[in-house]
Write a protein that holds these residues in place. Structure first.
Motif, PDB file in Angstrom:
ATOM      1  N   ALA A  20      80.960 -26.370  -4.396  1.00  0.00           N
ATOM      2  CA  ALA A  20      81.458 -26.014  -3.070  1.00  0.00           C
ATOM      3  C   ALA A  20      80.877 -26.956  -2.025  1.00  0.00           C
ATOM      4  O   ALA A  20      79.687 -27.217  -2.029  1.00  0.00           O
ATOM      5  N   PRO A  21      81.725 -27.488  -1.104  1.00  0.00           N
ATOM      6  CA  PRO A  21      81.187 -28.380  -0.085  1.00  0.00           C
ATOM      7  C   PRO A  21      80.206 -27.632   0.811  1.00  0.00           C
ATOM      8  O   PRO A  21      80.323 -26.422   1.007  1.00  0.00           O
ATOM      9  N   GLY A  22      79.245 -28.397   1.348  1.00  0.00           N
ATOM     10  CA  GLY A  22      78.198 -27.783   2.163  1.00  0.00           C
ATOM     11  C   GLY A  22      78.748 -26.955   3.312  1.00  0.00           C
ATOM     12  O   GLY A  22      78.227 -25.878   3.609  1.00  0.00           O
ATOM     13  N   SER A  23      79.822 -27.458   3.968  1.00  0.00           N
ATOM     14  CA  SER A  23      80.343 -26.732   5.125  1.00  0.00           C
ATOM     15  C   SER A  23      80.875 -25.350   4.730  1.00  0.00           C
ATOM     16  O   SER A  23      80.782 -24.402   5.498  1.00  0.00           O
ATOM     17  N   LEU A  61      78.768 -22.902  -7.064  1.00  0.00           N
ATOM     18  CA  LEU A  61      77.815 -23.114  -5.980  1.00  0.00           C
ATOM     19  C   LEU A  61      77.645 -24.605  -5.713  1.00  0.00           C
ATOM     20  O   LEU A  61      77.643 -25.054  -4.577  1.00  0.00           O
ATOM     21  N   VAL A  62      77.535 -25.353  -6.799  1.00  0.00           N
ATOM     22  CA  VAL A  62      77.278 -26.781  -6.674  1.00  0.00           C
ATOM     23  C   VAL A  62      78.512 -27.526  -6.195  1.00  0.00           C
ATOM     24  O   VAL A  62      78.432 -28.428  -5.369  1.00  0.00           O
ATOM     25  N   ILE A  64      79.682 -23.489   2.254  1.00  0.00           N
ATOM     26  CA  ILE A  64      78.505 -22.644   2.013  1.00  0.00           C
ATOM     27  C   ILE A  64      77.938 -22.192   3.357  1.00  0.00           C
ATOM     28  O   ILE A  64      77.626 -21.016   3.557  1.00  0.00           O
ATOM     29  N   TYR A  65      77.872 -23.146   4.295  1.00  0.00           N
ATOM     30  CA  TYR A  65      77.305 -22.862   5.623  1.00  0.00           C
ATOM     31  C   TYR A  65      78.109 -21.771   6.333  1.00  0.00           C
ATOM     32  O   TYR A  65      77.557 -20.752   6.747  1.00  0.00           O
ATOM     33  N   THR A  71      78.121 -18.274   4.584  1.00  0.00           N
ATOM     34  CA  THR A  71      76.846 -17.562   4.765  1.00  0.00           C
ATOM     35  C   THR A  71      76.758 -16.994   6.178  1.00  0.00           C
ATOM     36  O   THR A  71      76.366 -15.852   6.373  1.00  0.00           O
TER      37      THR A  71
END
Lengths: 352, 92
Positions: free
Chosen positions: A6-9, A3-4, A11-12, A15
């Motif tokens: 993984a790049p924000g994009s 989770l940590v 995750i975005y 989701t």
């Protein structure tokens, strides 16, 4: 830690696609639609994610209810797929756009088949999904051509034109159209393997998905070959680069007894759900039921893999595949209703 | 000539008054408090980064989930509050 790290994009977008996936029509709704008339189906899907397309087309489309549904489904699917290309992060964009190129050859094959059978441009257009590199304007231009030869000429310069020209060099026949379809599928998977192996982060995971999908396609082909007692050039019909080597598939095709064939296939099948599905296929069943059973396993496996790799290409591919089958199911229901096929019979053709 | 006698460690400790001992512990407590607050703050930041990104993604698709995801986003704040409490207990 995944989770940590993984790049924000990632995750975005993953989701977003999970939320989109939850908005797909559930099994119960599809079953409910089996008891509706075409006009009721239009009203029903007009209140779901297809609202915009149904609204636009109800004034534009001069055809029947079925034409309206088919067009709305195609437009919606193309729109959804393009939207996904806009939101996927840099690293996954290459994979997603390579995956969507399948619609290019699918559209070209549909146009060529339609033209060869003398179908009207409007009718062919209903099944085109302009989700790949070839956009709607280009496909519309192809549709205005009045013969297969002219369509082939107009295709010069596209990614796979050399394959089309090579196969049609000896003439355009039904057999050459079939060969073309096989060659384009192989070329598509080869391209995907190149993209997956290009060293981009996440390529290994993409390659795993690719092997799995090729294996499913090859297994479906094996069942089809058994159904039609085909003993010709099997090697050319199999797609290379899967988890099961092509030579093994050819050997499997040589096994006459169904029980032995299933046993041998189970040994090659890598994971438990597929083995269980193959066990179910031990007794003779119509080919469409076999294909649907295998497709269900593939979708289930993709969903499982998207949970194992929550921030990878899997949630994206899983959504794209499920969307594809939602549209296919809606088409099946609409077409079945149009020709008054009994509800139970239509249900057998649904991937649910 | 006789050499000056160096005080032994025992003699030095014996010379420390309770006030001097307390004064020497202040610095150590400050370091401990700073570790407590900084590690928990970093953990909260990481957790909120991931949850916040997912929350924005979910809200983009379904604006009606904004309220629920906002609560989920601030839940990791509890971690830094624990750190703050520990830091205050150390300092006060």
């Amino acid at each position: 830690m995944a989770l940590v790290s993984a790049p924000g994009s990632y995750i975005y977008v993953c989701t977003r696609l999970r939320v989109r996936r939850s908005s797909l029509l559930p099994r119960e709704e599809l079953l409910r639609m089996l008891n509706m008339e075409l006009s009721e189906i239009i009203r029903f899907i007009g209140e779901t994610g297809y609202k915009k397309e149904i609204g636009e087309l109800s004034t534009l489309c001069a055809g029947t209810d079925l034409d309206l549904i088919e067009m709305a489904l195609s437009w919606n699917m193309a729109k959804e797929f393009h939207k996904i290309l806009e939101i996927v992060p840099e690293g996954l964009h290459g994979f997603a756009s390579a995956y969507l190129r399948r619609w290019d050859f699918q559209n070209v094959i549909n146009i060529l088949r339609g033209k060869a059978q003398g179908m009207k441009a409007g009718k062919i257009k209903e099944v085109l999904i302009p989700a790949g590199d070839l956009d709607r304007e280009f496909l519309d231009r192809l549709l205005t051509e009045d013969s297969v030869e002219k369509v082939v000429a107009a295709l010069s310069g596209v990614r796979f034109s050399h394959i089309i020209e090579g196969i049609f060099a000896a003439g355009i026949t039904d057999a050459s159209l079939m060969t073309l379809e096989n060659e384009l599928i192989k070329n598509y998977y080869e391209d995907l393997a190149i993209v997956a192996g290009s060293g981009v982060k996440g390529g290994e995971i993409f390659l795993d998905w690719l092997r799995m999908e090729i294996d499913f396609k090859n297994i479906q082909n094996l069942f089809r070959l058994r159904e039609y007692k085909e003993k010709g050039d099997i090697l050319s019909l199999m797609i290379p680069k899967g988890g099961i080597p092509v030579a093994d598939l050819v050997r499997l095709n040589g096994i006459e007894a169904r029980g032995e064939f299933i046993d041998a296939l189970k040994k090659k099948a890598g994971f438990e759900p597929l083995q269980a599905a193959l066990e179910d296929l031990r007794k003779e069943r119509p080919i469409h039921e076999i294909e649907i059973a295998l497709t269900r396993v593939l979708l289930h496996q993709m969903s499982f893999m998207s949970k194992m790799h929550p921030f990878s290409i899997y949630p994206i591919l899983s959504y794209l595949e499920e969307k594809k089958y939602e549209v296919a199911n809606l088409r099946t229901i609409a077409r079945g209703k149009k020709v008054n096929i009994p509800t139970e019979e239509i249900k057998r053709y649904l991937v649910i | 000539m006789a050499l000056p006698i160096e005080p032994t460690a025992v003699q030095t400790l014996a010379a420390l008054t309770p006030d001097l001992i307390k004064a020497s512990q202040v610095g150590t407590k400050a370091i401990a408090a700073s570790i407590a607050i900084s590690t928990t703050a970093a953990s909260t930041a990481l957790a909120e980064y991931a949850i916040g990104t997912a929350a924005v993604g979910a809200t983009a698709e379904k604006p009606e989930v904004f309220g629920s995801v906002l609560i989920l986003t601030v839940i990791p704040e509890t971690i830094v509050i624990f750190g703050l409490v520990v830091a205050l207990l150390l300092i006060i």
